[in-house]
Motif scaffolding. Structure first.
Motif, PDB file in Angstrom:
ATOM      1  N   ARG A  87       0.963  -1.219  -0.008  1.00  0.00           N
ATOM      2  CA  ARG A  87       0.014   0.059   0.198  1.00  0.00           C
ATOM      3  C   ARG A  87       0.868   1.335  -0.187  1.00  0.00           C
ATOM      4  NH1 ARG A  87      -4.120  -2.330   4.716  1.00  0.00           N
ATOM      5  NH2 ARG A  87      -4.748  -4.280   3.786  1.00  0.00           N
ATOM      6  N   GLY A  88       0.087   2.162  -0.343  1.00  0.00           N
ATOM      7  CA  GLY A  88       1.063   3.542  -0.369  1.00  0.00           C
ATOM      8  C   GLY A  88       2.165   3.708  -1.341  1.00  0.00           C
ATOM      9  N   VAL A  89       1.702   3.034  -2.439  1.00  0.00           N
ATOM     10  CA  VAL A  89       2.791   2.930  -3.380  1.00  0.00           C
ATOM     11  C   VAL A  89       3.106   4.532  -4.021  1.00  0.00           C
ATOM     12  CG1 VAL A  89       3.908   2.005  -5.714  1.00  0.00           C
ATOM     13  CG2 VAL A  89       2.594   0.673  -3.981  1.00  0.00           C
ATOM     14  N   GLN A  90       4.423   4.957  -3.964  1.00  0.00           N
ATOM     15  CA  GLN A  90       4.642   6.321  -4.698  1.00  0.00           C
ATOM     16  C   GLN A  90       6.291   6.098  -5.059  1.00  0.00           C
ATOM     17  OE1 GLN A  90       3.901   9.841  -2.134  1.00  0.00           O
ATOM     18  NE2 GLN A  90       3.162   8.533  -0.645  1.00  0.00           N
ATOM     19  N   THR A  91       6.342   7.065  -6.190  1.00  0.00           N
ATOM     20  CA  THR A  91       7.706   6.989  -6.903  1.00  0.00           C
ATOM     21  C   THR A  91       8.284   8.513  -6.840  1.00  0.00           C
ATOM     22  OG1 THR A  91       6.629   7.235  -9.128  1.00  0.00           O
ATOM     23  CG2 THR A  91       7.010   5.212  -8.456  1.00  0.00           C
ATOM     24  N   GLU A  92       9.594   8.656  -7.033  1.00  0.00           N
ATOM     25  CA  GLU A  92      10.097   9.903  -7.068  1.00  0.00           C
ATOM     26  C   GLU A  92      11.328   9.846  -8.098  1.00  0.00           C
ATOM     27  OE1 GLU A  92      10.063  13.092  -6.286  1.00  0.00           O
ATOM     28  OE2 GLU A  92       8.073  12.959  -5.122  1.00  0.00           O
ATOM     29  N   THR A  93      11.677  11.036  -8.833  1.00  0.00           N
ATOM     30  CA  THR A  93      12.984  11.133  -9.661  1.00  0.00           C
ATOM     31  C   THR A  93      13.519  12.340  -9.291  1.00  0.00           C
ATOM     32  OG1 THR A  93      11.838  12.039 -11.487  1.00  0.00           O
ATOM     33  CG2 THR A  93      11.741   9.859 -11.538  1.00  0.00           C
ATOM     34  N   THR A  94      14.749  12.239  -9.380  1.00  0.00           N
ATOM     35  CA  THR A  94      15.741  13.398  -9.331  1.00  0.00           C
ATOM     36  C   THR A  94      16.999  13.461 -10.081  1.00  0.00           C
ATOM     37  OG1 THR A  94      15.228  13.121  -6.736  1.00  0.00           O
ATOM     38  CG2 THR A  94      17.253  14.780  -7.521  1.00  0.00           C
ATOM     39  N   ARG A  95      16.834  14.433 -10.983  1.00  0.00           N
ATOM     40  CA  ARG A  95      17.899  14.876 -11.816  1.00  0.00           C
ATOM     41  C   ARG A  95      19.093  15.702 -11.485  1.00  0.00           C
ATOM     42  NH1 ARG A  95      15.763  14.792 -17.418  1.00  0.00           N
ATOM     43  NH2 ARG A  95      13.483  14.536 -17.201  1.00  0.00           N
ATOM     44  N   THR A  96      20.449  15.061 -11.646  1.00  0.00           N
ATOM     45  CA  THR A  96      21.294  15.855 -10.970  1.00  0.00           C
ATOM     46  C   THR A  96      22.607  16.157 -12.122  1.00  0.00           C
ATOM     47  OG1 THR A  96      22.541  13.633 -10.450  1.00  0.00           O
ATOM     48  CG2 THR A  96      21.297  14.690  -8.648  1.00  0.00           C
ATOM     49  N   GLY A  97      22.508  15.480 -13.138  1.00  0.00           N
ATOM     50  CA  GLY A  97      23.394  15.940 -14.295  1.00  0.00           C
ATOM     51  C   GLY A  97      22.852  17.044 -14.768  1.00  0.00           C
ATOM     52  N   LEU A  98      24.146  17.860 -15.285  1.00  0.00           N
ATOM     53  CA  LEU A  98      24.101  19.323 -15.612  1.00  0.00           C
ATOM     54  C   LEU A  98      23.554  20.308 -14.645  1.00  0.00           C
ATOM     55  CD1 LEU A  98      23.461  18.968 -19.645  1.00  0.00           C
ATOM     56  CD2 LEU A  98      25.784  19.252 -18.294  1.00  0.00           C
TER      57      LEU A  98
ATOM     58  N   GLU B  95      23.579  13.111  -1.186  1.00  0.00           N
ATOM     59  CA  GLU B  95      22.817  13.861  -0.093  1.00  0.00           C
ATOM     60  C   GLU B  95      21.740  14.492  -0.783  1.00  0.00           C
ATOM     61  OE1 GLU B  95      24.828  15.000   3.164  1.00  0.00           O
ATOM     62  OE2 GLU B  95      26.713  14.536   2.592  1.00  0.00           O
ATOM     63  N   SER B  96      22.046  15.059  -1.948  1.00  0.00           N
ATOM     64  CA  SER B  96      21.013  15.999  -2.568  1.00  0.00           C
ATOM     65  C   SER B  96      19.693  15.267  -3.019  1.00  0.00           C
ATOM     66  CB  SER B  96      21.687  16.788  -3.783  1.00  0.00           C
ATOM     67  OG  SER B  96      20.662  17.292  -4.868  1.00  0.00           O
ATOM     68  N   ILE B  97      20.089  14.004  -3.597  1.00  0.00           N
ATOM     69  CA  ILE B  97      18.877  13.191  -3.972  1.00  0.00           C
ATOM     70  C   ILE B  97      17.980  12.703  -2.760  1.00  0.00           C
ATOM     71  CG2 ILE B  97      18.179  10.946  -4.766  1.00  0.00           C
ATOM     72  CD1 ILE B  97      20.727  10.986  -6.469  1.00  0.00           C
ATOM     73  N   LEU B  98      18.503  12.548  -1.608  1.00  0.00           N
ATOM     74  CA  LEU B  98      17.793  12.101  -0.352  1.00  0.00           C
ATOM     75  C   LEU B  98      17.112  13.328   0.032  1.00  0.00           C
ATOM     76  CD1 LEU B  98      20.603  10.008   1.812  1.00  0.00           C
ATOM     77  CD2 LEU B  98      18.673   9.216   0.514  1.00  0.00           C
ATOM     78  N   GLN B  99      17.645  14.620  -0.006  1.00  0.00           N
ATOM     79  CA  GLN B  99      16.929  15.773   0.460  1.00  0.00           C
ATOM     80  C   GLN B  99      15.715  16.069  -0.530  1.00  0.00           C
ATOM     81  OE1 GLN B  99      20.026  18.893   0.482  1.00  0.00           O
ATOM     82  NE2 GLN B  99      20.962  17.945   2.194  1.00  0.00           N
ATOM     83  N   GLN B 100      15.996  16.089  -1.739  1.00  0.00           N
ATOM     84  CA  GLN B 100      14.932  16.199  -2.771  1.00  0.00           C
ATOM     85  C   GLN B 100      13.706  15.261  -2.723  1.00  0.00           C
ATOM     86  OE1 GLN B 100      15.930  17.937  -6.453  1.00  0.00           O
ATOM     87  NE2 GLN B 100      18.213  18.037  -5.625  1.00  0.00           N
ATOM     88  N   GLN B 101      13.905  14.007  -2.606  1.00  0.00           N
ATOM     89  CA  GLN B 101      13.049  12.825  -2.591  1.00  0.00           C
ATOM     90  C   GLN B 101      11.955  12.910  -1.043  1.00  0.00           C
ATOM     91  OE1 GLN B 101      14.013   9.222  -4.594  1.00  0.00           O
ATOM     92  NE2 GLN B 101      14.789  10.371  -6.053  1.00  0.00           N
ATOM     93  N   GLN B 102      11.082  13.487  -1.326  1.00  0.00           N
ATOM     94  CA  GLN B 102      10.045  13.479  -0.229  1.00  0.00           C
ATOM     95  C   GLN B 102       8.659  12.958  -0.692  1.00  0.00           C
ATOM     96  OE1 GLN B 102      10.965  14.503   2.961  1.00  0.00           O
ATOM     97  NE2 GLN B 102      13.073  14.878   2.142  1.00  0.00           N
ATOM     98  N   PHE B 103       8.246  12.099   0.166  1.00  0.00           N
ATOM     99  CA  PHE B 103       6.843  11.427  -0.194  1.00  0.00           C
ATOM    100  C   PHE B 103       5.755  11.975   0.871  1.00  0.00           C
ATOM    101  CE2 PHE B 103      10.478   8.565  -0.672  1.00  0.00           C
ATOM    102  CZ  PHE B 103      10.293   8.241  -1.974  1.00  0.00           C
ATOM    103  N   GLU B 104       4.512  11.738   0.057  1.00  0.00           N
ATOM    104  CA  GLU B 104       3.420  12.380   0.888  1.00  0.00           C
ATOM    105  C   GLU B 104       2.934  11.329   1.754  1.00  0.00           C
ATOM    106  OE1 GLU B 104       0.298  12.658  -2.067  1.00  0.00           O
ATOM    107  OE2 GLU B 104       1.271  14.271  -3.163  1.00  0.00           O
ATOM    108  N   GLY B 105       2.201  11.782   3.094  1.00  0.00           N
ATOM    109  CA  GLY B 105       1.787  10.997   4.127  1.00  0.00           C
ATOM    110  C   GLY B 105       2.783  11.329   5.254  1.00  0.00           C
ATOM    111  N   GLN B 106       2.213  10.784   6.463  1.00  0.00           N
ATOM    112  CA  GLN B 106       2.752  11.196   7.544  1.00  0.00           C
ATOM    113  C   GLN B 106       3.930  10.238   8.129  1.00  0.00           C
ATOM    114  OE1 GLN B 106      -0.329  10.773  10.633  1.00  0.00           O
ATOM    115  NE2 GLN B 106      -1.230  12.873  10.253  1.00  0.00           N
ATOM    116  N   ALA B 107       3.829   8.869   7.542  1.00  0.00           N
ATOM    117  CA  ALA B 107       5.057   8.171   7.851  1.00  0.00           C
ATOM    118  C   ALA B 107       5.877   8.072   6.590  1.00  0.00           C
ATOM    119  CB  ALA B 107       4.503   6.656   7.974  1.00  0.00           C
ATOM    120  N   ALA B 108       7.162   8.016   6.844  1.00  0.00           N
ATOM    121  CA  ALA B 108       8.267   7.911   5.933  1.00  0.00           C
ATOM    122  C   ALA B 108       8.172   9.035   5.075  1.00  0.00           C
ATOM    123  CB  ALA B 108       8.350   6.336   5.422  1.00  0.00           C
TER     124      ALA B 108
END
Length: 380
Positions: free
Chosen positions: A22-33, A76-89
């Motif tokens: 449940r609560g399946v979500q995806t995220e993408t973060t570009r760091t090239g250029l 670290e930039s990827i970790l900071q930018q990837q945020q998911f909806e919801g109260q948990a995690a």
């Protein structure tokens, strides 16, 4: 599925686990250029599995020996930018279990080319581990705290001459390195991460809550020669106590559908499940890959008079049934949750009338195929 230029992440699950993902979500973060190009970066998929949060993160980090610090900055930039909806995690590291993998591009420092190749030829990998940039970063980078990796008992996976198992003989002569990695991390629940530290060097790690990750193998695949990298794979067992073990929707169906009149199903919804008028029940061939791979579907409609009812029935029409026999599954798709929240065991669909049409067409094809050539031309 989560996809970005040069990065693809696919998550497969056995059908009987689907109601508990449940609560399946995806995220993408570009760091090239500077964040404009997707050849580098990270793609992730997160979900709740039997009530425990899990995140899969696939990264392609900057290349070249001298860019170890830049790799850590991008991570670290990827970790900071990837945020998911919801109260948990809400962040990647907030999950109970994180699997981090990909072309992380870390290299082997200090040692000369001939020393590295000699160590590889003599299976003396331990002397290379000590100079591996990722292993060294674990001792100094806070963001890597808790990440674990199985022993690198296979040859460095980069760089090879394409089409061979020979390390780079081009003018660049890249030094071999373990650029392709698979790591995991358990969210610490014990004081000062005691449970994590206790198993830091082993292949088994667990939380005080009973969650345990066991790595069964970690290997490269030398037989693949289409790239200058060798792919790596790992097999894990993830064990944890159930937090959620009852599906939101229970589907009941007969073992066989032998006629169109048999094509019915009963479903029951849990008290805490919020239905939508756009929910539907799909008929899937065993082995389906996506919730849209249905053979047919019916709306799981709810009339005003149905609110007090415990059981609801749906009927599949002839147009919604398969045109041949086989093993099938029913799945209840939740529009609000964008996932399947209930499934049946596989059952057989054997409807003689549906197969008769195919038999007739096949017979007609055979009849036409044996006609003399002039008559075939006339028919066409």
């Amino acid at each position: 599925m989560s996809r970005m230029q040069g990065l693809l992440l696919l998550v497969f699950a056995k059908y009987f686990h689907l109601p508990f993902l449940r609560g399946v979500q995806t995220e993408t973060t570009r760091t090239g250029l500077g964040g404009y190009w997707g050849n580098k970066g990270g793609v992730s998929a997160r979900m709740s599995v039997f009530g425990h949060t899990i995140c899969f993160l696939n990264c392609h980090l900057p290349a070249h020996m001298e860019n170890s610090d830049q790799r850590m900055e991008d991570f670290e930039s990827i970790l900071q930018q990837q945020q998911f909806e919801g109260q948990a995690a809400t962040g990647v590291l907030d999950h109970d279990v994180v699997f981090w993998f990909g072309d992380l591009n870390f290299r082997i420092d200090d040692l000369e080319m001939q020393v590295v190749k000699s160590a590889i030829d003599n299976n003396k990998y331990s002397m290379l581990w000590e100079k591996d940039q990722l292993n060294m970063a674990k001792d100094s980078e806070t963001v890597l705290e808790g990440f674990q990796e199985g022993p690198l008992k296979f040859s460095p996976t980069y760089k090879f001459d394409v089409g061979t198992n020979t390390y780079d003989t081009s003018g660049k002569k890249r030094k071999p390195a373990w650029t392709d990695r698979i790591l995991w991390r358990l969210r610490a629940t014990a004081p000062a991460g005691a449970a994590l530290n206790a198993g830091k060097r082993g292949s088994i790690s667990g939380l005080t809550s009973g969650t345990k990750v066991t790595q069964h193998c970690y290997r490269s695949h030398m037989e693949y020669i289409v790239s200058d990298h060798k792919p790596v794979s790992s097999i894990f067992t993830l064990q944890f106590p159930y937090k959620v073990d009852v599906p939101l929707v229970t589907l009941i169906v007969e073992d066989e559908w032998n006629s169109i009149a048999d094509a019915t199903a009963i479903f029951k919804v849990a008290p805490n499940y919020s239905r939508s008028s756009w929910d539907w029940i799909g008929l899937y061939k065993v082995g389906f890959k996506h919730h849209k791979d249905y053979v047919g579907y019916v709306w799981a409609k709810q009339e005003e008079a149905d609110f007090q009812r415990q059981e609801h029935q749906v009927t599949f029409t002839e147009e919604e049934l398969p045109k041949g026999s086989g093993d099938f599954i029913l799945g209840y798709y939740s529009n609000n949750m964008s996932t399947i929240v209930g499934v049946t065991e596989p059952f057989q669909v054997i409807i003689p009338g549906q197969n008769l049409l195919l038999t007739s067409l096949f017979s007609l094809f055979l009849s036409l195929s044996v006609l003399p050539a002039p008559q075939q031309a006339t028919l066409l």
